[in-house]
Design an enzyme around this catalytic site. Sequence first.
Site, PDB file in Angstrom:
ATOM      1  N   PRO A   2       0.378  -1.169   0.108  1.00  0.00           N
ATOM      2  CA  PRO A   2       0.241   0.031   0.015  1.00  0.00           C
ATOM      3  C   PRO A   2       1.206   1.157   0.208  1.00  0.00           C
ATOM      4  CG  PRO A   2      -0.714  -1.704   1.799  1.00  0.00           C
ATOM      5  CD  PRO A   2       1.001  -2.095   1.370  1.00  0.00           C
ATOM      6  N   GLU A   3       0.629   2.529  -1.152  1.00  0.00           N
ATOM      7  CA  GLU A   3       1.150   3.624  -0.946  1.00  0.00           C
ATOM      8  C   GLU A   3       0.663   4.508  -1.013  1.00  0.00           C
ATOM      9  OE1 GLU A   3       4.822   3.121  -2.393  1.00  0.00           O
ATOM     10  OE2 GLU A   3       4.699   1.892  -3.359  1.00  0.00           O
TER      11      GLU A   3
END
Length: 271
Positions: A2-3
């Site tokens: 997850p960015e």
Amino acid sequence: MPELPEVETTRRGLVPHVVGRRIQGAVVRNRNLRWPVPRDLGKRLRGEQVLAIRRRGKYLLFDCPHGHLLVHLGMSGKLSLMRSDVPPLVHDHVDVQLEGEKLLRLNDPRRFGAVLWLPEPAENHALLAGLGLEPLEPGFDGAALQRLAKGRRIAVKHFLMNGRLVTGVGNIYASEALFRAGIHPARSVARISRARWDRLAKAVRETLERALAAGGTTLRNYASAEGRPGDFQARCAVYGREGEPSVRCGTAIRAERQGQRSTFYCPRCQR
Ligand SMILES: [Zn+2]
């Protein structure tokens, strides 16, 4: 992994359903995340009310009257809102029970995520104090980047990906933003003009916002928080496209090692 856009998508998805609700407690099935989940998490949370959900870098902060619940999604974490009678799956490590038969559930197969309680002002916490500029905040512009680069000689891509300078810009987004701005990823930050810093600040913001829009569409019909980074990746101009023609000039995209990561760029558009 997850960015920033997935974390921000999660935050935006949760806000309308969680802010204002009271917390009834927590169930911790596995404390062994990146840092141990506090033993007294349930006790700390019981009776608190979620006043706001903020994001700092890739950390989510649930602001409550007596402290902050901090959640990080690590490498593989997903935080979803669901009915409290949904049976847990094998990697569902932490539930935060909310009033109204709902719960927030952290699923994290690789367990690099974090769930902590910060009793002090969140800004003073060691995890948050050293974070760099927020690219989606109003002060993120060419002047701020140029100030930050003063006296440094590192490659611009490393500058963007250093979380103590700029938060939340991972490899994909750094590569895409540099293509948009027409800047070679290995160029030294000491050799970037003000006009190009302006272009780069705008390009970083636009790249992240496009990714947010892609994540946002998957969220619309479902009151849970689920980003799909693949949606954005399918639309990348350079990332993962070695040998394919540049969308601007037709030159073949190159891939090179830069530090630990692969960098993708157009040798003609990016100088
Ligand atoms: Zn090109």
